[in-house]
Enzyme design. Structure first.
Site, PDB file in Angstrom:
ATOM      1  N   GLU A 282       8.233  65.983 -36.374  1.00  0.00           N
ATOM      2  CA  GLU A 282       8.149  67.273 -36.047  1.00  0.00           C
ATOM      3  C   GLU A 282       7.306  68.160 -36.593  1.00  0.00           C
ATOM      4  O   GLU A 282       6.623  69.358 -35.883  1.00  0.00           O
ATOM      5  CB  GLU A 282       9.559  67.742 -35.984  1.00  0.00           C
ATOM      6  CG  GLU A 282      10.374  66.913 -35.017  1.00  0.00           C
ATOM      7  CD  GLU A 282      10.036  66.858 -33.512  1.00  0.00           C
ATOM      8  OE1 GLU A 282       9.573  67.716 -32.826  1.00  0.00           O
ATOM      9  OE2 GLU A 282       9.815  65.589 -33.168  1.00  0.00           O
ATOM     10  N   TRP A 285       3.971  67.708 -35.316  1.00  0.00           N
ATOM     11  CA  TRP A 285       3.793  68.825 -33.812  1.00  0.00           C
ATOM     12  C   TRP A 285       3.502  70.009 -34.111  1.00  0.00           C
ATOM     13  O   TRP A 285       2.509  70.667 -33.349  1.00  0.00           O
ATOM     14  CB  TRP A 285       5.027  68.546 -33.178  1.00  0.00           C
ATOM     15  CG  TRP A 285       5.300  67.164 -32.386  1.00  0.00           C
ATOM     16  CD1 TRP A 285       5.923  66.150 -32.528  1.00  0.00           C
ATOM     17  CD2 TRP A 285       4.563  66.912 -30.984  1.00  0.00           C
ATOM     18  NE1 TRP A 285       5.885  65.208 -31.649  1.00  0.00           N
ATOM     19  CE2 TRP A 285       4.995  65.598 -30.710  1.00  0.00           C
ATOM     20  CE3 TRP A 285       3.637  67.706 -30.225  1.00  0.00           C
ATOM     21  CZ2 TRP A 285       4.431  64.941 -29.616  1.00  0.00           C
ATOM     22  CZ3 TRP A 285       3.085  66.932 -28.914  1.00  0.00           C
ATOM     23  CH2 TRP A 285       3.595  65.702 -28.713  1.00  0.00           C
ATOM     24  N   TRP A 313       1.984  77.921  -7.295  1.00  0.00           N
ATOM     25  CA  TRP A 313       2.994  78.666  -8.106  1.00  0.00           C
ATOM     26  C   TRP A 313       3.807  79.761  -6.924  1.00  0.00           C
ATOM     27  O   TRP A 313       3.051  80.128  -6.163  1.00  0.00           O
ATOM     28  CB  TRP A 313       2.661  79.689  -9.057  1.00  0.00           C
ATOM     29  CG  TRP A 313       2.297  78.828 -10.132  1.00  0.00           C
ATOM     30  CD1 TRP A 313       0.903  78.934 -10.838  1.00  0.00           C
ATOM     31  CD2 TRP A 313       2.820  77.598 -11.129  1.00  0.00           C
ATOM     32  NE1 TRP A 313       0.828  78.107 -11.779  1.00  0.00           N
ATOM     33  CE2 TRP A 313       1.888  77.463 -12.114  1.00  0.00           C
ATOM     34  CE3 TRP A 313       4.144  77.182 -11.098  1.00  0.00           C
ATOM     35  CZ2 TRP A 313       1.944  76.325 -13.074  1.00  0.00           C
ATOM     36  CZ3 TRP A 313       4.286  76.196 -12.197  1.00  0.00           C
ATOM     37  CH2 TRP A 313       3.310  75.816 -13.007  1.00  0.00           C
ATOM     38  N   ASN A 348      15.430  73.203 -29.370  1.00  0.00           N
ATOM     39  CA  ASN A 348      14.646  72.529 -28.817  1.00  0.00           C
ATOM     40  C   ASN A 348      14.588  71.681 -27.527  1.00  0.00           C
ATOM     41  O   ASN A 348      13.998  71.961 -26.572  1.00  0.00           O
ATOM     42  CB  ASN A 348      13.599  71.492 -29.641  1.00  0.00           C
ATOM     43  CG  ASN A 348      12.438  70.930 -29.129  1.00  0.00           C
ATOM     44  OD1 ASN A 348      11.363  71.591 -28.702  1.00  0.00           O
ATOM     45  ND2 ASN A 348      12.417  69.548 -28.887  1.00  0.00           N
ATOM     46  N   TRP A 366       3.996  79.055 -15.875  1.00  0.00           N
ATOM     47  CA  TRP A 366       4.317  78.614 -17.132  1.00  0.00           C
ATOM     48  C   TRP A 366       4.221  79.907 -17.924  1.00  0.00           C
ATOM     49  O   TRP A 366       4.817  80.129 -19.104  1.00  0.00           O
ATOM     50  CB  TRP A 366       4.031  77.348 -17.648  1.00  0.00           C
ATOM     51  CG  TRP A 366       2.382  77.326 -17.993  1.00  0.00           C
ATOM     52  CD1 TRP A 366       1.496  76.722 -16.845  1.00  0.00           C
ATOM     53  CD2 TRP A 366       1.649  77.578 -18.996  1.00  0.00           C
ATOM     54  NE1 TRP A 366       0.368  77.057 -17.381  1.00  0.00           N
ATOM     55  CE2 TRP A 366       0.333  77.537 -18.553  1.00  0.00           C
ATOM     56  CE3 TRP A 366       1.928  78.310 -20.251  1.00  0.00           C
ATOM     57  CZ2 TRP A 366      -0.905  77.633 -19.431  1.00  0.00           C
ATOM     58  CZ3 TRP A 366       0.561  78.598 -21.065  1.00  0.00           C
ATOM     59  CH2 TRP A 366      -0.694  78.578 -20.545  1.00  0.00           C
ATOM     60  N   TRP A 389       4.949  75.180 -23.619  1.00  0.00           N
ATOM     61  CA  TRP A 389       4.928  75.345 -22.322  1.00  0.00           C
ATOM     62  C   TRP A 389       4.039  74.562 -21.557  1.00  0.00           C
ATOM     63  O   TRP A 389       4.274  74.102 -20.412  1.00  0.00           O
ATOM     64  CB  TRP A 389       4.524  76.768 -22.314  1.00  0.00           C
ATOM     65  CG  TRP A 389       5.685  77.629 -22.281  1.00  0.00           C
ATOM     66  CD1 TRP A 389       6.362  78.308 -23.572  1.00  0.00           C
ATOM     67  CD2 TRP A 389       6.966  77.835 -21.435  1.00  0.00           C
ATOM     68  NE1 TRP A 389       7.574  78.963 -23.204  1.00  0.00           N
ATOM     69  CE2 TRP A 389       7.888  78.680 -22.092  1.00  0.00           C
ATOM     70  CE3 TRP A 389       7.127  77.405 -20.139  1.00  0.00           C
ATOM     71  CZ2 TRP A 389       9.218  79.168 -21.364  1.00  0.00           C
ATOM     72  CZ3 TRP A 389       8.279  77.956 -19.555  1.00  0.00           C
ATOM     73  CH2 TRP A 389       9.330  78.565 -20.049  1.00  0.00           C
TER      74      TRP A 389
HETATM   75  C1  FAD Z   1       8.681  75.564 -24.064  1.00  0.00           C
HETATM   76  C2  FAD Z   1       8.884  75.589 -25.745  1.00  0.00           C
HETATM   77  C3  FAD Z   1       8.139  76.672 -26.496  1.00  0.00           C
HETATM   78  C4  FAD Z   1       8.421  76.750 -27.644  1.00  0.00           C
HETATM   79  N1  FAD Z   1       7.797  77.684 -28.550  1.00  0.00           N
HETATM   80  C5  FAD Z   1       7.974  77.646 -29.600  1.00  0.00           C
HETATM   81  C6  FAD Z   1       7.725  78.717 -30.698  1.00  0.00           C
HETATM   82  O1  FAD Z   1       7.163  79.972 -30.175  1.00  0.00           O
HETATM   83  N2  FAD Z   1       7.372  78.594 -31.948  1.00  0.00           N
HETATM   84  C7  FAD Z   1       8.151  77.456 -32.533  1.00  0.00           C
HETATM   85  O2  FAD Z   1       8.035  77.696 -33.850  1.00  0.00           O
HETATM   86  N3  FAD Z   1       8.510  76.511 -31.990  1.00  0.00           N
HETATM   87  C8  FAD Z   1       8.371  76.545 -30.577  1.00  0.00           C
HETATM   88  N4  FAD Z   1       8.857  75.400 -29.952  1.00  0.00           N
HETATM   89  C9  FAD Z   1       8.850  74.171 -30.593  1.00  0.00           C
HETATM   90  C10 FAD Z   1      10.288  73.993 -30.896  1.00  0.00           C
HETATM   91  O3  FAD Z   1      11.310  74.164 -29.686  1.00  0.00           O
HETATM   92  C11 FAD Z   1      10.776  74.623 -32.254  1.00  0.00           C
HETATM   93  O4  FAD Z   1       9.786  74.709 -33.218  1.00  0.00           O
HETATM   94  C12 FAD Z   1      12.343  74.194 -32.668  1.00  0.00           C
HETATM   95  O5  FAD Z   1      13.041  74.326 -31.708  1.00  0.00           O
HETATM   96  C13 FAD Z   1      12.817  75.166 -33.941  1.00  0.00           C
HETATM   97  O6  FAD Z   1      13.710  74.732 -34.534  1.00  0.00           O
HETATM   98  P1  FAD Z   1      14.109  73.999 -35.684  1.00  0.00           P
HETATM   99  O7  FAD Z   1      13.194  74.829 -36.869  1.00  0.00           O
HETATM  100  O8  FAD Z   1      15.594  73.845 -36.101  1.00  0.00           O
HETATM  101  O9  FAD Z   1      13.417  72.772 -35.551  1.00  0.00           O
HETATM  102  P2  FAD Z   1      13.358  71.108 -36.052  1.00  0.00           P
HETATM  103  O10 FAD Z   1      13.769  70.291 -35.241  1.00  0.00           O
HETATM  104  O11 FAD Z   1      14.297  71.320 -37.467  1.00  0.00           O
HETATM  105  O12 FAD Z   1      11.716  71.059 -36.684  1.00  0.00           O
HETATM  106  C14 FAD Z   1      11.308  71.407 -37.878  1.00  0.00           C
HETATM  107  C15 FAD Z   1       9.909  72.366 -37.625  1.00  0.00           C
HETATM  108  O13 FAD Z   1       8.769  71.206 -36.850  1.00  0.00           O
HETATM  109  C16 FAD Z   1       8.108  72.360 -36.037  1.00  0.00           C
HETATM  110  N5  FAD Z   1       8.750  71.639 -34.522  1.00  0.00           N
HETATM  111  C17 FAD Z   1       9.683  71.226 -34.175  1.00  0.00           C
HETATM  112  N6  FAD Z   1       9.370  70.653 -33.056  1.00  0.00           N
HETATM  113  C18 FAD Z   1       8.283  71.137 -32.659  1.00  0.00           C
HETATM  114  C19 FAD Z   1       7.506  71.350 -31.410  1.00  0.00           C
HETATM  115  N7  FAD Z   1       7.867  70.543 -30.304  1.00  0.00           N
HETATM  116  N8  FAD Z   1       6.197  71.595 -31.343  1.00  0.00           N
HETATM  117  C20 FAD Z   1       5.568  72.299 -32.379  1.00  0.00           C
HETATM  118  N9  FAD Z   1       6.372  72.336 -33.494  1.00  0.00           N
HETATM  119  C21 FAD Z   1       7.658  71.714 -33.610  1.00  0.00           C
HETATM  120  C22 FAD Z   1       8.783  73.541 -35.995  1.00  0.00           C
HETATM  121  O14 FAD Z   1       7.738  74.345 -36.949  1.00  0.00           O
HETATM  122  C23 FAD Z   1      10.192  73.392 -36.670  1.00  0.00           C
HETATM  123  O15 FAD Z   1      10.765  74.472 -37.674  1.00  0.00           O
HETATM  124  C24 FAD Z   1       8.753  75.284 -28.427  1.00  0.00           C
HETATM  125  C25 FAD Z   1       9.051  74.433 -27.683  1.00  0.00           C
HETATM  126  C26 FAD Z   1       9.057  74.540 -26.285  1.00  0.00           C
HETATM  127  C27 FAD Z   1       9.632  72.993 -25.434  1.00  0.00           C
END
Ligand code: FAD
Length: 486
Positions: A282, A285, A313, A348, A366, A389
């Site tokens: 993650e 990602w 849209w 997420n 979106w 998005w």
């Molecule tokens: C529509 C949409 C919009 C999003 N907008 C953002 C945003 O503005 N900022 C943001 O930080 N994340 C965003 N995310 C990705 C993700 O949802 C969040 O990073 C995550 O929920 C943060 O919670 P966590 O720190 O507990 O994640 P964990 O599951 O603990 O993951 C650890 C870290 O990995 C990174 N990460 C995890 N999942 C993703 C992912 N899918 N894409 C990129 N990095 C990821 C983040 O930095 C996160 O803190 C988005 C996802 C979606 C589907």
């Protein structure tokens, strides 16, 4: 031994920490004195000035950084104004001979920083920027043809192969501050980062912004939570994820520090399904999102797959508003949108569900969803948000295919099986039996009245019918597919 420089300006941006901060470490090592500075210049981010929730976080994070410097008998200067002019003025007033910062990757920041670097060089000032927020720079991990990756798995495999995990840097000791210049500084409160209305009340319960808060979040996550991550990461009713995203966004912790805490100097096996390795993917990602943002900067507002520019849209303000307010009549969607409003964060899995609902069930662009997230998320991040998005809308890199329409009822039943998440954020459904919680419109009248639910009054009727909305979305998709084929 004399040092290379006399006075170094350390320009803090989104690297709001003392430890593992390469720019700060370089300044302390190579210059006799330093001057740490934060410049508030929201208009320099194009149309992506920090949103309301981000500003809340920034306020508290800057306050934490200021205190950390104060403990080292040093003051973090807070200035306001155009960055280039402010830095050049500061250089002049302090006779600084070195300026350092950690790099950002948003298109507007890249352009601005290049210009400032050039101006400083032309004035004969030493200037250097560092990688303080990524495992590898976006240009360090390219595919075999030297092009940027558009698919995650090969990107991550190659990054893991290239990466040499390193020990994070310690916070520098023995900082000597240069004389405070005769320049108009600001108090943090002058920046008016906190909201005027008290919609941030809930944030205080959930978050501790700042370097210490980030370190605490890693410690919480490190034990069982990390081990069980593969099983619990999709469950919004559990605390199964790290909640590190805002700390990472503001640079209160670096990915290198997280890696080191969880994995030492080892490398993960990209295909492993263990909790920690799944978690590092993650983080991968996040790296991928920054790689894409850097190489395809237009994707903050335009689809990466061009055929989606023609997507039909169906812009409807009342649909967008109902979604924003958590009043769509689909409990898992409403719970997510209310969690976002109340805490500045959303799980997420639920981000994917609400985003899919907006673009597929409600056929709203979106970009409108991304804007709302931008204003309301404490972790709003141009790279991750654009990727998230575009991924959900099916128009981005390595995206979910558009025709895979999330069923919000099944998603709710699968990932919130006991209904704890929905009950927390939609208390008006609290007493409804589990078998109807994710589809209250199917509940018999008696079950609704026993639970005190009156659809259309205490909780909304569904805004659209799932099956019909799904068909309409697929027809809309066929239109652009047909155009592409023609
Ligand atoms: C529509 C949409 C919009 C999003 N907008 C953002 C945003 O503005 N900022 C943001 O930080 N994340 C965003 N995310 C990705 C993700 O949802 C969040 O990073 C995550 O929920 C943060 O919670 P966590 O720190 O507990 O994640 P964990 O599951 O603990 O993951 C650890 C870290 O990995 C990174 N990460 C995890 N999942 C993703 C992912 N899918 N894409 C990129 N990095 C990821 C983040 O930095 C996160 O803190 C988005 C996802 C979606 C589907």
């Amino acid at each position: 031994m004399s040092k290379e420089f006399t006075t170094a300006i350390v320009w803090f941006r989104r690297d709001l920490r003392l430890s593992d901060n390469p720019a700060l470490t370089a300044a302390v090592k190579r210059s006799e004195t330093i001057l740490p500075v934060f410049i508030w210049s929201p208009n320099e981010h194009g149309s992506w000035a920090p949103g309301g929730a981000s500003k809340w976080w920034l306020h508290h994070s800057l306050s934490g950084l200021g205190k950390a410097f104060a403990e080292k008998d040093c003051e973090l200067l807070i200035l306001e104004g155009p960055s280039e002019k402010t830095i050049l003025e500061l250089v002049k007033k302090t006779s600084a001979d070195f300026v350092v910062w950690n790099r950002l990757y948003e298109p507007a920041a890249v352009k601005r920083d290049e210009k400032i670097k050039k101006s400083l060089k032309e004035s004969g000032i030493g200037v250097e920027s560092f990688n303080g927020s990524l495992l590898l720079e976006p240009w360090e991990n390219m595919n075999q043809s030297g092009k940027p990756y558009k698919v995650f798995t090969p990107f991550w495999k190659s990054l893991v192969q290239e990466l040499k995990p390193q020990k994070p840097l310690r916070a520098p000791g023995g900082i000597t501050q240069s004389d405070k210049p005769n320049i108009k500084t600001r108090k943090l409160s002058d920046l008016s980062l906190l909201p005027k209305l008290d919609w941030d009340e809930g944030f205080y319960e959930y978050w501790t912004p700042g370097e210490e808060g980030g370190a605490k979040a890693v410690r919480r996550f490190k034990g069982d939570c990390a081990k069980e991550y593969s099983d619990t990461r999709n469950r919004p009713d559990l605390q199964g994820t790290s909640r590190l995203s805002p700390h990472l966004h503001f640079g209160e912790i670096s990915p290198r520090q997280i890696w080191h805490k969880l994995f030492g100097e080892q490398k993960p096996k990209p295909s492993s399904k263990s909790g920690v390795e799944t978690f590092l993917r993650e983080i991968g990602w996040r790296e991928f999102a920054h790689h894409l943002l850097f190489h395809f900067p237009e994707t903050v507002s335009e689809p990466l797959r061009q055929e989606f520019e023609e997507f039909p849209w169906n812009k409807k303000k009342d649909f967008l508003r109902a979604w924003q307010k958590g009043q769509t009549g689909y409990p898992i969607v409403d719970a997510g949108m209310r969690e976002l409003w109340h805490t500045g964060w959303m799980h997420n899995r639920v981000r994917m569900i609400v985003a899919s609902f907006l673009v597929k069930h409600l056929l709203q662009p979106w970009q409108d969803g991304a804007r709302w997230f931008w204003d309301t998320l404490v972790d709003a991040d141009l790279a991750n948000n654009s990727l998230g998005w575009q991924w959900t809308a099916g128009c981005g890199a390595d995206a979910a295919p558009y025709f895979r329409v999330f069923n919000p009822i099944l998603q709710g039943e699968k990932f919130d099986p006991n209904g704890d998440y929905v009950r927390k954020w939609c208390p008006e459904l609290e007493k409804l039996d589990n078998s109807y919680l994710h589809k209250p419109w199917e509940a018999p009248k008696e079950a609704l009245s026993d639970a005190g639910v009156e659809l259309g009054k205490t909780y909304p009727e569904p805004l659209v019918d799932h099956q019909r909305a799904r068909r309409t979305a697929l027809e809309a998709y066929d239109e652009i597919k047909d155009k592409k084929a023609a």
